[in-house]
Design a protein around this motif. Structure first.
Motif, short mmCIF file in Angstrom:
data_model
loop_
_atom_site.label_atom_id
_atom_site.label_comp_id
_atom_site.label_asym_id
_atom_site.label_seq_id
_atom_site.Cartn_x
_atom_site.Cartn_y
_atom_site.Cartn_z
N VAL A 21 44.66 -12.62 54.60
CA VAL A 21 46.00 -13.21 54.55
C VAL A 21 46.11 -14.51 55.34
O VAL A 21 47.13 -15.17 55.30
CB VAL A 21 47.08 -12.21 55.03
N TRP A 22 45.07 -14.89 56.06
CA TRP A 22 45.15 -16.07 56.92
C TRP A 22 45.25 -17.37 56.13
O TRP A 22 45.66 -18.39 56.67
CB TRP A 22 43.95 -16.13 57.86
N ILE A 23 44.89 -17.37 54.86
CA ILE A 23 44.97 -18.58 54.07
C ILE A 23 46.42 -19.06 53.99
O ILE A 23 46.69 -20.25 53.81
CB ILE A 23 44.36 -18.37 52.65
N PHE A 24 47.37 -18.17 54.15
CA PHE A 24 48.79 -18.51 54.12
C PHE A 24 49.36 -18.83 55.49
O PHE A 24 50.52 -19.19 55.62
CB PHE A 24 49.60 -17.35 53.50
N LYS A 75 51.21 -30.13 45.68
CA LYS A 75 50.06 -30.00 44.79
C LYS A 75 48.77 -30.24 45.56
O LYS A 75 47.78 -29.52 45.40
CB LYS A 75 50.18 -30.99 43.63
N TYR A 76 48.77 -31.25 46.43
CA TYR A 76 47.59 -31.55 47.23
C TYR A 76 47.27 -30.40 48.18
O TYR A 76 46.12 -30.01 48.32
CB TYR A 76 47.81 -32.85 48.03
N GLU A 77 48.28 -29.84 48.83
CA GLU A 77 48.07 -28.71 49.74
C GLU A 77 47.51 -27.50 49.00
O GLU A 77 46.62 -26.82 49.49
CB GLU A 77 49.38 -28.33 50.44
N VAL A 81 43.91 -25.77 49.75
CA VAL A 81 43.76 -24.34 50.09
C VAL A 81 42.72 -23.68 49.20
O VAL A 81 41.93 -22.86 49.64
CB VAL A 81 45.12 -23.62 49.99
N LEU A 82 42.68 -24.07 47.94
CA LEU A 82 41.76 -23.46 46.99
C LEU A 82 40.32 -23.93 47.15
O LEU A 82 39.40 -23.30 46.64
CB LEU A 82 42.24 -23.72 45.56
N ASN A 132 34.66 -23.20 51.30
CA ASN A 132 34.93 -23.84 50.01
C ASN A 132 35.91 -23.03 49.16
O ASN A 132 35.72 -22.83 47.97
CB ASN A 132 33.63 -24.08 49.24
N GLY A 133 36.96 -22.54 49.82
CA GLY A 133 38.02 -21.82 49.12
C GLY A 133 37.74 -20.36 48.83
O GLY A 133 38.57 -19.67 48.26
#
Length: 165
Positions: A21-24, A75-77, A81-82, A132-133
């Motif tokens: 969940v840390w990606i958020f 969109k950039y963010e 993230v991905l 790398n996502g």
């Protein structure tokens, strides 16, 4: 359950961590630039106040609508993230566990064994959680980096948990 990490031992509150969940999390840091860029030491309350003030001013000046620049930024963010390589500071989690005053070391449990880190150095650890996502499925769930980046090329892998002693 393989992705769950515990902080336990000589702490007031044992903590369970889920790196998925840390990606958020807004505290995430970009590991491709973190160790090479200048570090700013700042007061977190002051930073928060400035950020909220900036957002408030923007809404007052532009209204609550989203101007085209905000759509582009989002969109950039999302793309970042991905495809990004991210970590998160260990300090907030260790602070929330509230180590007792007698605590001196943090033991990092890995598949290969245990690594002892003085508690003051443990507050500076960075937990890498994506490359790398993608989550670190083969040698994760997290990689541990020392705060000074001395093990940036060879982080501690296969981390199972942390014990405060």
């Amino acid at each position: 359950m393989d992705n769950i990490i515990l902080i336990n031992g000589n702490v007031k509150f044992p903590i369970t961590l889920d790196p998925g969940v840390w990606i958020f999390d807004d505290r995430r840091i970009d590991l491709t630039t973190y160790f090479t860029s200048e570090k700013e030491i700042s007061e977190t309350t002051e930073d928060y106040t400035k950020a909220v003030s900036k957002h408030w001013d923007r809404e007052i000046m532009e209204g609550a609508i989203f101007p085209p620049t905000l759509k582009t930024e989002k969109k950039y963010e999302k793309e970042k993230v991905l495809t990004g390589t991210f970590g998160i500071p260990f300090k907030p989690f260790l602070k929330n566990a509230e180590p007792h005053e007698s605590a001196e070391i943090v033991i990092i449990h890995t598949k290969e064994g245990e690594i002892e880190v003085p508690i003051n150095d443990a507050y500076e650890l960075i937990l890498g959680f994506s490359d790398n996502g993608k989550p670190l499925l083969t040698d994760g769930p997290v990689h541990v980096y020392f705060g000074d980046g001395s093990n940036q090329k060879n982080p501690i892998k296969h981390v199972k948990g942390f014990t405060v002693k």
